[in-house]
Write a protein that holds these residues in place. Structure first.
Motif, PDB file in Angstrom:
ATOM      1  N   ILE A  96      37.943  47.670  51.039  1.00  0.00           N
ATOM      2  CA  ILE A  96      36.929  47.069  50.167  1.00  0.00           C
ATOM      3  C   ILE A  96      37.518  46.882  48.772  1.00  0.00           C
ATOM      4  O   ILE A  96      37.982  47.843  48.150  1.00  0.00           O
ATOM      5  N   ASP A  97      37.485  45.634  48.303  1.00  0.00           N
ATOM      6  CA  ASP A  97      37.957  45.313  46.958  1.00  0.00           C
ATOM      7  C   ASP A  97      36.858  45.698  45.971  1.00  0.00           C
ATOM      8  O   ASP A  97      35.766  45.131  45.994  1.00  0.00           O
ATOM      9  N   ILE A  98      37.142  46.689  45.107  1.00  0.00           N
ATOM     10  CA  ILE A  98      36.100  47.139  44.175  1.00  0.00           C
ATOM     11  C   ILE A  98      36.346  46.642  42.750  1.00  0.00           C
ATOM     12  O   ILE A  98      35.756  47.137  41.794  1.00  0.00           O
ATOM     13  N   GLY A  99      37.239  45.661  42.627  1.00  0.00           N
ATOM     14  CA  GLY A  99      37.485  45.074  41.306  1.00  0.00           C
ATOM     15  C   GLY A  99      38.616  45.772  40.576  1.00  0.00           C
ATOM     16  O   GLY A  99      39.100  46.825  41.010  1.00  0.00           O
ATOM     17  N   ASN A 100      39.067  45.170  39.468  1.00  0.00           N
ATOM     18  CA  ASN A 100      40.154  45.730  38.648  1.00  0.00           C
ATOM     19  C   ASN A 100      41.439  45.988  39.420  1.00  0.00           C
ATOM     20  O   ASN A 100      42.213  46.860  39.041  1.00  0.00           O
ATOM     21  N   GLY A 101      41.610  45.303  40.536  1.00  0.00           N
ATOM     22  CA  GLY A 101      42.814  45.497  41.348  1.00  0.00           C
ATOM     23  C   GLY A 101      42.750  46.732  42.233  1.00  0.00           C
ATOM     24  O   GLY A 101      43.746  47.104  42.854  1.00  0.00           O
ATOM     25  N   PHE A 102      41.599  47.393  42.308  1.00  0.00           N
ATOM     26  CA  PHE A 102      41.481  48.612  43.115  1.00  0.00           C
ATOM     27  C   PHE A 102      40.873  48.305  44.487  1.00  0.00           C
ATOM     28  O   PHE A 102      40.010  47.433  44.625  1.00  0.00           O
ATOM     29  N   LEU A 103      41.340  49.117  45.453  1.00  0.00           N
ATOM     30  CA  LEU A 103      40.918  48.936  46.841  1.00  0.00           C
ATOM     31  C   LEU A 103      40.406  50.271  47.372  1.00  0.00           C
ATOM     32  O   LEU A 103      40.976  51.316  47.071  1.00  0.00           O
ATOM     33  N   MET A 104      39.359  50.220  48.167  1.00  0.00           N
ATOM     34  CA  MET A 104      38.969  51.418  48.922  1.00  0.00           C
ATOM     35  C   MET A 104      39.462  51.205  50.346  1.00  0.00           C
ATOM     36  O   MET A 104      39.112  50.207  50.990  1.00  0.00           O
ATOM     37  N   GLU A 105      40.285  52.131  50.829  1.00  0.00           N
ATOM     38  CA  GLU A 105      40.877  52.013  52.165  1.00  0.00           C
ATOM     39  C   GLU A 105      40.172  53.020  53.074  1.00  0.00           C
ATOM     40  O   GLU A 105      40.537  54.190  53.107  1.00  0.00           O
TER      41      GLU A 105
END
Ligand SMILES: CC(C)(COP(=O)(O)OP(=O)(O)OC[C@H]1O[C@@H](n2cnc3c(N)ncnc32)[C@H](O)[C@@H]1OP(=O)(O)O)[C@@H](O)C(=O)NCCC(=O)NCCS
Length: 167
Positions: free
Chosen positions: A146-155
């Motif tokens: 899940i792309d949570i913005g600011n270049g961060f991902l939840m895997e």
């Protein structure tokens, strides 16, 4: 151990517990920047209030006047007969004493009363909590980035457990 149902006035307890529990939980999985970003996104006073107003139930584990953990969950997730467990966290020094299991059991019992057929949750694929969920009857049913913005991902893994009256 007591389970308290948190209302608006108890949201600062959840905010405080999260800021203690998150850094040690995620220090080997996420960057400090991502931890800060997610804590703000999910635990700022405004965000917690919005979650409460949008039907998330918050519970707090209390023992001898001390708060040791919390969980949040939502019935009828995405208009299906499912309970989504959004959060479940126990203080490091009280982990392994049955508090997490007690929180899951509570949510499961409430879900039976509401005639939900399934518990569902997301867990980071590298989080050892996966072992806890397996122990408490969950099975991995999917994988989700899940792309949570600011270049961060939840895997994440998606893990689910049928709700059963015999548990
Ligand atoms: C995951 C967590 C909520 C579990 O709560 P807990 O109170 O520590 O777990 P419990 O003591 O209730 O454990 C219940 C059972 O699961 C087992 N278990 C707990 N953690 C485990 C793990 N990481 N791997 C395998 N089994 C585990 C326990 O041994 C126990 O088994 P038993 O019934 O045979 O004794 C807690 O450890 C925690 O808050 N971790 C950090 C935050 C986190 O990752 N939260 C989940 C985010 S998705």
């Amino acid at each position: 151990m007591n389970i308290l149902i948190a209302q608006k006035d108890q949201l600062p307890i959840i905010h405080q517990l999260a800021h203690i529990i998150w850094p040690p939980t995620f220090k080997e999985i996420l960057s400090p920047q991502q931890i800060d970003y997610m804590l703000h996104m999910m635990y700022s006073p405004e965000s917690l209030l919005k979650q409460l107003e949008n039907g998330h139930h918050f519970i707090i584990a209390e023992q001898d006047g001390k708060y040791s953990g919390y969980a949040s969950y939502e019935f009828n997730y995405k208009n299906e007969l499912k309970t989504k467990i959004h959060k479940i966290y126990v203080l490091p020094e009280t982990q392994g004493q049955g508090i997490g299991k007690t929180l899951i059991d509570y949510i499961e019992n409430e879900s039976i009363k509401k005639e939900m057929g399934l518990l569902t949750l997301n867990v980071n694929r590298y989080n050892k909590a996966v072992g806890f969920y397996e122990k408490t009857g969950f099975k991995t049913t999917g994988v989700e980035d899940i792309d949570i913005g600011n270049g961060f991902l939840m895997e994440d893994f998606i893990m689910e457990k049928p709700v059963s009256k015999t548990n």
